[in-house]
Design a protein around this motif. Sequence first.
Motif, PDB file in Angstrom:
ATOM      1  N   SER A  18       1.042  -1.140  -0.235  1.00  0.00           N
ATOM      2  CA  SER A  18       0.049  -0.073   0.001  1.00  0.00           C
ATOM      3  C   SER A  18       0.735   1.263  -0.086  1.00  0.00           C
ATOM      4  CB  SER A  18      -0.969  -0.178   1.111  1.00  0.00           C
ATOM      5  OG  SER A  18      -0.103   0.067   2.426  1.00  0.00           O
ATOM      6  N   PRO A  19       0.313   2.376  -0.466  1.00  0.00           N
ATOM      7  CA  PRO A  19       1.143   3.682  -0.519  1.00  0.00           C
ATOM      8  C   PRO A  19       1.654   4.163   0.915  1.00  0.00           C
ATOM      9  CG  PRO A  19      -0.693   3.869  -2.004  1.00  0.00           C
ATOM     10  CD  PRO A  19      -0.833   2.746  -1.444  1.00  0.00           C
ATOM     11  N   GLN A  22       4.630   1.761   1.698  1.00  0.00           N
ATOM     12  CA  GLN A  22       5.942   2.295   1.107  1.00  0.00           C
ATOM     13  C   GLN A  22       6.246   3.610   1.520  1.00  0.00           C
ATOM     14  OE1 GLN A  22       4.888   2.290  -3.068  1.00  0.00           O
ATOM     15  NE2 GLN A  22       3.814   0.420  -3.015  1.00  0.00           N
ATOM     16  N   GLY A 201      -2.057  10.500 -10.571  1.00  0.00           N
ATOM     17  CA  GLY A 201      -2.079   9.055 -10.013  1.00  0.00           C
ATOM     18  C   GLY A 201      -0.740   8.506 -10.520  1.00  0.00           C
ATOM     19  N   TYR A 202      -0.217   8.861 -11.593  1.00  0.00           N
ATOM     20  CA  TYR A 202       1.195   8.472 -12.170  1.00  0.00           C
ATOM     21  C   TYR A 202       2.282   9.120 -11.186  1.00  0.00           C
ATOM     22  CZ  TYR A 202      -1.032   6.936 -16.571  1.00  0.00           C
ATOM     23  OH  TYR A 202      -2.044   6.409 -17.251  1.00  0.00           O
ATOM     24  N   LYS A 205       3.003   7.580  -7.643  1.00  0.00           N
ATOM     25  CA  LYS A 205       3.805   6.289  -7.505  1.00  0.00           C
ATOM     26  C   LYS A 205       5.252   6.793  -7.151  1.00  0.00           C
ATOM     27  CE  LYS A 205       0.924   3.885 -10.861  1.00  0.00           C
ATOM     28  NZ  LYS A 205       0.054   2.948  -9.672  1.00  0.00           N
ATOM     29  N   LEU A 206       5.367   7.998  -7.267  1.00  0.00           N
ATOM     30  CA  LEU A 206       6.991   8.139  -7.128  1.00  0.00           C
ATOM     31  C   LEU A 206       7.023   8.828  -5.466  1.00  0.00           C
ATOM     32  CD1 LEU A 206       7.813   9.987 -10.602  1.00  0.00           C
ATOM     33  CD2 LEU A 206       8.427   7.651  -9.701  1.00  0.00           C
ATOM     34  N   SER A 269      -2.215   7.847   3.919  1.00  0.00           N
ATOM     35  CA  SER A 269      -1.025   7.928   2.836  1.00  0.00           C
ATOM     36  C   SER A 269      -0.591   9.424   2.396  1.00  0.00           C
ATOM     37  CB  SER A 269      -1.271   7.331   1.633  1.00  0.00           C
ATOM     38  OG  SER A 269      -1.653   5.979   1.816  1.00  0.00           O
ATOM     39  N   ARG A 286      -4.206  15.009  -4.469  1.00  0.00           N
ATOM     40  CA  ARG A 286      -4.805  13.773  -4.034  1.00  0.00           C
ATOM     41  C   ARG A 286      -6.082  14.061  -2.894  1.00  0.00           C
ATOM     42  NH1 ARG A 286      -5.361   8.764  -5.468  1.00  0.00           N
ATOM     43  NH2 ARG A 286      -4.911   7.848  -3.168  1.00  0.00           N
TER      44      ARG A 286
END
Length: 446
Positions: A18-19, A22, A201-202, A205-206, A269, A286
């Motif tokens: 999960s974010p 991470q 969203g992309y 991920k970073l 998150s 977000r």
Amino acid sequence: MTEASVPAQNRAVTVLLSPFVQVIVAIGLGIAVGSLWPGSAHDLKLIGDGFLNAIRAVISPLVFCVVVLGIAKAGDIKAVGRIGVKALIWFEVVSTIALLVGLAAANLVEPGHGFADGHPKLDAAAVDKKTAGAQLPGFAGFLLSMVPTSAVGAFANNQVLQVLLLAVLCGTAIAHLGHTRAPLVLELVDQAGQVIFRVVGYLMKLAPLAAFGSAAYLVGQYGMSVLSSYGALVACCYGAALLFAVGLAVLLKVFTGLSLWRFLAYTRSEFSLAVATASSEVVMPRMMQKLRDAGAGEAPTGLVLPTGYSFNLDGASIYLSVATLFMAQALDVHLSLGQQVTIVLMLMLTSKGMAGIPGSAFLALSATAAAVNAFPPGAVALLLAADRLMDTMRVVTNLLGNCVATFVVARWEGMLDIGRAKAVLAGKPVPAPAEQRAPVPLTAVD
């Protein structure tokens, strides 16, 4: 292996990937790297800065699309004005409460007593370097800065309040013309908003990489030795922020029936990333999406949350009031009740023009010290080493206050889908959005 164990293993893998997990792992690794190899801290900061710049690039177009859609789809032009007025009323009341909480905590804890014995030097030049020669615009100047001189410039310079004003005008125009007379424009804005959310969203991920770089820089650059000198100040500010958060939880429960703790779990998150990067801007896209998904509505989310980033700095208000008394106590200056009231009135004005100005907290504190005229403005230099330690408190409290304001104003305006909000925050299946209801009085709910 039993069939029941397979879903359990899948759930465990989902949790580990999960974010939130991470980001937490990335923060831990960043702290370790910053402690072991502090010399590499500056280079790792570039990772977090690059991520923050990428997110900032999409904030203005995202705010524009969300606000235009919210106003155009609602079709009620008068609602825009009501939402704005109600948001400003809420911001002013709650930020004043934050200032009073900070003053009460500083009077009780007295974090500055005895501090100046080991820190006698007041380096005003260091404060000037921190602020880069900037000045607070004043309340009138701040309001004038909201009016763009160029539509393109507002987007190019990422002036969110100017973009917000343009969005309100465009959304109102589309609502006035009606969907049938400008269908292509509304469809274009809608599709552009969907594309921008996908880009966000992309980028998200970073987020673990950004959290790693920012945490490593913080520990490597500043270390934790500052805590030994500023422990009382840090404890006072964070304690006051915690007390204020409890007050926000009560207000949210009373006015909307929602649980702040479930909201924090729902957005864990985003808050963990804001803590790691010391920036609430990085999670604005977000957070807007999650507030909309939780039933806050497009118009309240698009209007209240971005406006709050400039008008509703609750965490900064707590810090400013505590820091002012800290300086007075460090210099053994007694501030009367009248002077403390003057401090609150001054900070109510100066805190509104702080957003986006380098070293704005030091400028506001210097202006307040000059207004009180009880200790030299150069005393602000006592806070230079501790300022970075306050970022987490300010960021989390500011963000939390703006999210609560969005829910409350949405409820006040009758646009909050309470059933959907409770289901989303509880992690239950989401019901279909409820129909818009008439505005309701801002009173307690059952």
